[in-house]
Every structure is written in C-alpha cells, then in structure tokens.
Design a protein around this motif. Sequence first.
Motif, PDB file in Angstrom:
ATOM      1  N   UNK A  93       0.827  -1.210   0.000  1.00  0.00           N
ATOM      2  CA  UNK A  93       0.000   0.000   0.000  1.00  0.00           C
ATOM      3  C   UNK A  93       0.867   1.269   0.000  1.00  0.00           C
ATOM      4  N   UNK A  94       2.181   1.078  -0.092  1.00  0.00           N
ATOM      5  CA  UNK A  94       3.183   2.151  -0.131  1.00  0.00           C
ATOM      6  C   UNK A  94       3.338   2.907   1.181  1.00  0.00           C
ATOM      7  N   UNK A 107       8.190  11.215  -4.376  1.00  0.00           N
ATOM      8  CA  UNK A 107       6.928  11.042  -5.109  1.00  0.00           C
ATOM      9  C   UNK A 107       6.673   9.559  -5.397  1.00  0.00           C
ATOM     10  N   UNK A 108       5.453   9.094  -5.184  1.00  0.00           N
ATOM     11  CA  UNK A 108       5.145   7.676  -5.426  1.00  0.00           C
ATOM     12  C   UNK A 108       5.036   7.392  -6.924  1.00  0.00           C
ATOM     13  N   UNK A 110       3.370   6.378 -10.464  1.00  0.00           N
ATOM     14  CA  UNK A 110       2.086   6.824 -11.001  1.00  0.00           C
ATOM     15  C   UNK A 110       1.060   5.694 -11.106  1.00  0.00           C
ATOM     16  N   UNK A 111       1.525   4.458 -11.080  1.00  0.00           N
ATOM     17  CA  UNK A 111       0.604   3.332 -11.202  1.00  0.00           C
ATOM     18  C   UNK A 111      -0.032   3.007  -9.846  1.00  0.00           C
ATOM     19  N   UNK A 112      -1.188   2.329  -9.859  1.00  0.00           N
ATOM     20  CA  UNK A 112      -1.890   2.021  -8.609  1.00  0.00           C
ATOM     21  C   UNK A 112      -1.073   1.104  -7.691  1.00  0.00           C
ATOM     22  N   UNK A 113      -1.407   1.126  -6.423  1.00  0.00           N
ATOM     23  CA  UNK A 113      -0.785   0.219  -5.463  1.00  0.00           C
ATOM     24  C   UNK A 113      -1.068  -1.224  -5.887  1.00  0.00           C
ATOM     25  N   UNK A 114      -0.173  -2.106  -5.504  1.00  0.00           N
ATOM     26  CA  UNK A 114      -0.315  -3.523  -5.832  1.00  0.00           C
ATOM     27  C   UNK A 114      -1.010  -4.203  -4.653  1.00  0.00           C
ATOM     28  N   UNK A 115      -2.097  -4.908  -4.936  1.00  0.00           N
ATOM     29  CA  UNK A 115      -2.788  -5.637  -3.876  1.00  0.00           C
ATOM     30  C   UNK A 115      -3.314  -6.949  -4.422  1.00  0.00           C
ATOM     31  N   UNK A 116      -3.623  -7.847  -3.499  1.00  0.00           N
ATOM     32  CA  UNK A 116      -4.203  -9.137  -3.868  1.00  0.00           C
ATOM     33  C   UNK A 116      -5.563  -9.236  -3.178  1.00  0.00           C
ATOM     34  N   UNK A 117      -6.278 -10.303  -3.451  1.00  0.00           N
ATOM     35  CA  UNK A 117      -7.563 -10.488  -2.769  1.00  0.00           C
ATOM     36  C   UNK A 117      -7.361 -10.753  -1.285  1.00  0.00           C
ATOM     37  N   UNK A 118      -6.170 -11.261  -0.903  1.00  0.00           N
ATOM     38  CA  UNK A 118      -5.886 -11.567   0.497  1.00  0.00           C
ATOM     39  C   UNK A 118      -5.218 -10.426   1.256  1.00  0.00           C
TER      40      UNK A 118
END
Length: 151
Positions: A93-94, A107-108, A110-118
């Motif tokens: 979630x950065x 600066x973070x 530009x792409x969305x945070x990486x997450x899984x269903x878990x």
Amino acid sequence: MCVYELLLIPIWKQKASRGGDEPVIWDYHVVLLHVNKEGPGYIYDLDTVLPFPCPFDVYSREALKSDMFLKPDFRRKMRAISAATYLKTFASDRSHMKHSNGAWRMPPPSYPCIETTESKMNLDDFISMDASVGYGEVYKLADFVQHFRTK
C-alpha cells in the motif's frame, strides 16, 4: 524465473552511487534472476550500470562482490521467491514510502498500489530474512552465489 529481495545491503555498480566504486546501501532491493539450465543465468536489475540483463556470474562478482570484507552486520542474505508466487502474493500500500506525518518521502509511482484479494500490504513478509516468515527460501550470499552460478 525467481525474484530476489535483498535487505539493508551494499550493492555496487548502481546508478544511485555517488561515483567511483562506492556501493549503494539499499533498505531492500528487488532483482529478477532468469535461470537457464543450459547456459548462464541473467540478472535483471533496473538500477545497475552493468549490462542489462547481466550474466549472473558477472553481476555476483561486480555488484554483489564478497561478504569477506564486510562487517558482520552488513553480510547479505537473499530471499528467493518464484516469479509466479511473487506476482500472485505480493502487496504494497506504499505506507513504507511515507513519513510518520503521512507526507511522501519521495513522489510515489504513477501506477496504482499492488494488492491481492488476500492482502493490501505484506511487504514485511517479503523483506524479512527470517526463513520461517513469508515465501520462498532465504540464502546467505555465498550459498546464493553457489546455488545459482553457472555450472
């Protein structure tokens, strides 16, 4: 293919180096190793000044070097995780990129945070060098180089 995470370690031949043959001390660093059973493996490191991709033997000699001259606190370990497992399970979630007041350190992306269903955040499981935590296998540097070097 395996993804390797290196934690709080010096790596040489990095773009962020202040010049000469000075290492960069990363809090953690992710590289990809393509293992080829019929020839040399290659390291894909987006931060290296070595060839891209770089033959594993060259990368281990030039960028990882040896632990022999390092203080014990700086001796390296690597966590080897199959690429499929890494892509299926890694989440961030950065939050590690922010100061305690919530402001970004840098600066973070530009792409969305990486997450899984878990999970929305499991970075600590990936950067831990405790073999009983997380995914994959933890190696000391010498064992890592021995295991993956060109036979």
